[in-house]
Design an enzyme around this catalytic site. Structure first.
Site, PDB file in Angstrom:
ATOM      1  N   GLY A 283      -7.280  12.326 -12.367  1.00  0.00           N
ATOM      2  CA  GLY A 283      -6.751  10.982 -12.640  1.00  0.00           C
ATOM      3  C   GLY A 283      -5.248  10.900 -12.466  1.00  0.00           C
ATOM      4  O   GLY A 283      -4.591  10.062 -13.082  1.00  0.00           O
TER       5      GLY A 283
ATOM      6  N   ASN B 107       1.071  10.191  -1.110  1.00  0.00           N
ATOM      7  CA  ASN B 107      -0.364  10.270  -1.376  1.00  0.00           C
ATOM      8  C   ASN B 107      -0.908   8.847  -1.276  1.00  0.00           C
ATOM      9  O   ASN B 107      -0.741   8.040  -2.194  1.00  0.00           O
ATOM     10  CB  ASN B 107      -0.596  10.861  -2.768  1.00  0.00           C
TER      11      ASN B 107
ATOM     12  N   CYS C  75      -4.386   6.609  -3.321  1.00  0.00           N
ATOM     13  CA  CYS C  75      -4.423   5.916  -4.612  1.00  0.00           C
ATOM     14  C   CYS C  75      -4.752   4.433  -4.409  1.00  0.00           C
ATOM     15  O   CYS C  75      -4.493   3.873  -3.339  1.00  0.00           O
ATOM     16  CB  CYS C  75      -3.089   6.090  -5.316  1.00  0.00           C
TER      17      CYS C  75
ATOM     18  N   GLY D  28     -11.021  23.060   2.065  1.00  0.00           N
ATOM     19  CA  GLY D  28     -12.018  24.129   2.087  1.00  0.00           C
ATOM     20  C   GLY D  28     -11.576  25.432   2.707  1.00  0.00           C
ATOM     21  O   GLY D  28     -12.419  26.284   3.005  1.00  0.00           O
TER      22      GLY D  28
HETATM   23  C1  LIG Z   1      -7.700  19.683  -9.282  1.00  0.00           C
HETATM   24  C2  LIG Z   1      -7.181  18.974  -8.077  1.00  0.00           C
HETATM   25  C3  LIG Z   1      -6.117  18.097  -8.191  1.00  0.00           C
HETATM   26  C4  LIG Z   1      -5.600  17.432  -7.061  1.00  0.00           C
HETATM   27  N1  LIG Z   1      -4.539  16.588  -7.209  1.00  0.00           N
HETATM   28  C5  LIG Z   1      -4.006  15.988  -6.102  1.00  0.00           C
HETATM   29  C6  LIG Z   1      -2.834  15.203  -6.217  1.00  0.00           C
HETATM   30  O1  LIG Z   1      -2.225  15.062  -7.282  1.00  0.00           O
HETATM   31  N2  LIG Z   1      -2.382  14.593  -5.080  1.00  0.00           N
HETATM   32  C7  LIG Z   1      -2.978  14.756  -3.850  1.00  0.00           C
HETATM   33  O2  LIG Z   1      -2.489  14.209  -2.843  1.00  0.00           O
HETATM   34  N3  LIG Z   1      -4.066  15.559  -3.722  1.00  0.00           N
HETATM   35  C8  LIG Z   1      -4.580  16.162  -4.815  1.00  0.00           C
HETATM   36  N4  LIG Z   1      -5.681  16.992  -4.677  1.00  0.00           N
HETATM   37  C9  LIG Z   1      -6.251  17.230  -3.324  1.00  0.00           C
HETATM   38  C10 LIG Z   1      -5.691  18.512  -2.713  1.00  0.00           C
HETATM   39  O3  LIG Z   1      -4.284  18.444  -2.556  1.00  0.00           O
HETATM   40  C11 LIG Z   1      -6.346  18.814  -1.333  1.00  0.00           C
HETATM   41  O4  LIG Z   1      -6.044  17.749  -0.447  1.00  0.00           O
HETATM   42  C12 LIG Z   1      -7.855  18.960  -1.438  1.00  0.00           C
HETATM   43  O5  LIG Z   1      -8.215  19.632  -2.637  1.00  0.00           O
HETATM   44  C13 LIG Z   1      -8.468  19.696  -0.246  1.00  0.00           C
HETATM   45  O6  LIG Z   1      -8.034  21.036  -0.170  1.00  0.00           O
HETATM   46  P1  LIG Z   1      -8.854  22.288  -0.812  1.00  0.00           P
HETATM   47  O7  LIG Z   1     -10.303  22.148  -0.391  1.00  0.00           O
HETATM   48  O8  LIG Z   1      -8.171  23.495  -0.265  1.00  0.00           O
HETATM   49  O9  LIG Z   1      -8.722  22.175  -2.299  1.00  0.00           O
HETATM   50  C14 LIG Z   1      -6.202  17.654  -5.792  1.00  0.00           C
HETATM   51  C15 LIG Z   1      -7.268  18.554  -5.673  1.00  0.00           C
HETATM   52  C16 LIG Z   1      -7.761  19.211  -6.787  1.00  0.00           C
HETATM   53  C17 LIG Z   1      -8.898  20.187  -6.615  1.00  0.00           C
END
Ligand SMILES: Cc1cc2nc3c(=O)[nH]c(=O)nc-3n(C[C@H](O)[C@H](O)[C@H](O)COP(=O)(O)O)c2cc1C
Length: 303
Positions: free
Chosen positions: A67, A123, A126, A242
């Site tokens: 959130g 980002n 949102c 991923g």
């Molecule tokens: C717990 C969590 C919090 C995240 N918070 C944000 C965030 O604050 N802003 C954002 O742009 N992406 C956020 N993401 C998305 C990640 O930056 C990333 O784009 C996404 O997890 C895909 O990469 P991954 O599969 O390596 O985790 C969040 C992801 C996770 C798992």
């Protein structure tokens, strides 16, 4: 090899939101082999985020509904400045921001101008508070253009637009960001949202019921979106979604990414994951006779 004029010491990036904003955890990530860290996304005012449980794991990945909790831009930039003052000059920090309107994004960009940050990431996943159905900005080429254009007018740092995979076609949206002046793109944010159900408690696991998907299950979506975007734009791409090992990271480069984000894999392989992935990437280069990462960027387009 360079990214927006900055010499790349490691192509690995900590994506937004994975490890918060504290100077100590971000510095640990750099020590463990990442060249760039991204703060969690920051808003103008502090924000509490969703009630727990906000995080659940399943076979293919993770569902989260954090959130966008954050302490607000003022406190966050204090941490950013401390990170820069106490880190090696090669440690680069990307400040991720989000807002509910174009004006919010511009105000945030102005605030970041007065910090020691290296890059500004928007980002755009949102919700738009002026949209009747609160659709995310990233689902509209027009809104993406508006925000990036407004931010570019005031920002003194390179601007990176982070786009969402939850769209019918990424190309018009990526092109809108580029046309508005974005210096780079980050692809992809979480997929979905999706839901997990606890069959014994007879209810969704997350308090918020739904959350964004990340981790191994989203890699094929990330690769497709990076591949398509690379064909459409000239600006560099930070690819993520991923990546759990060095081979996943190589696939992202071949799809067209210049840098690679490693997020959920921190939960699977621990805080040294950056070093491990970098080593696995170098092994791939050696075994397959490549001289540099540069050589394989976009390679999957010529196969
Ligand atoms: C717990 C969590 C919090 C995240 N918070 C944000 C965030 O604050 N802003 C954002 O742009 N992406 C956020 N993401 C998305 C990640 O930056 C990333 O784009 C996404 O997890 C895909 O990469 P991954 O599969 O390596 O985790 C969040 C992801 C996770 C798992």
């Amino acid at each position: 090899m360079k990214f927006l004029g900055v010499a790349i010491t490691s192509p690995i990036v900590l994506p937004a939101g994975i490890l918060g904003i504290s100077t100590s955890s971000l510095k640990r990530v750099i020590k463990s082999g990442a060249g760039f860290v991204t703060t969690k996304s920051i808003s103008l005012k502090p924000r509490a985020g969703h009630a727990g449980p906000i995080f659940a794991e399943f076979k293919g990945g993770i569902v989260n509904a954090v959130g966008l909790s954050n302490p607000g831009i003022e406190v966050a930039l204090d941490e950013v400045n401390e990170f820069k003052e106490t880190s090696n000059v090669n440690a680069k920090i990307i400040v991720s921001v989000f807002g509910g309107s174009v004006a919010d994004f511009s105000t945030l960009a102005l605030a970041v101008n007065n910090s020691k940050a290296d890059f500004l990431e928007l980002n755009l996943s949102c919700p738009n508070v002026h949209d009747e159905f609160s659709h995310p900005f990233a689902t509209s080429a027009e809104h993406v253009f508006e925000i990036v254009h407004a931010v570019k007018k005031v920002a003194q740092l390179p601007v990176i637009a982070k786009l969402s995979p939850n769209v019918v076609s990424i190309k018009p949206i990526a092109l809108a960001a580029e046309k508005a002046g974005a210096d780079a793109l980050t692809l992809i944010n979480t997929v979905g949202p999706g839901m997990l159900i606890d069959p014994y408690a007879c209810k969704p696991i997350l308090k918020n019921k739904v959350g964004g998907l990340s981790g191994p299950c989203i890699k094929p979506i990330a690769l497709k979106i990076i591949y398509e975007t690379y064909q459409a734009v000239k600006i560099p791409i930070i690819g993520m979604g991923g990546v759990t090992n060095g081979i996943d990271a190589i696939e992202m480069l071949m799809a067209g990414a210049t840098l690679i984000g490693v997020g959920s894999a921190v939960y699977y392989r621990g805080p040294n994951v950056f070093k491990l992935i970098l080593k696995e990437m170098h092994e791939f280069l050696t075994v397959n006779g490549y001289g540099s990462f540069q050589e394989i960027i976009g390679k999957a387009h010529h196969g």
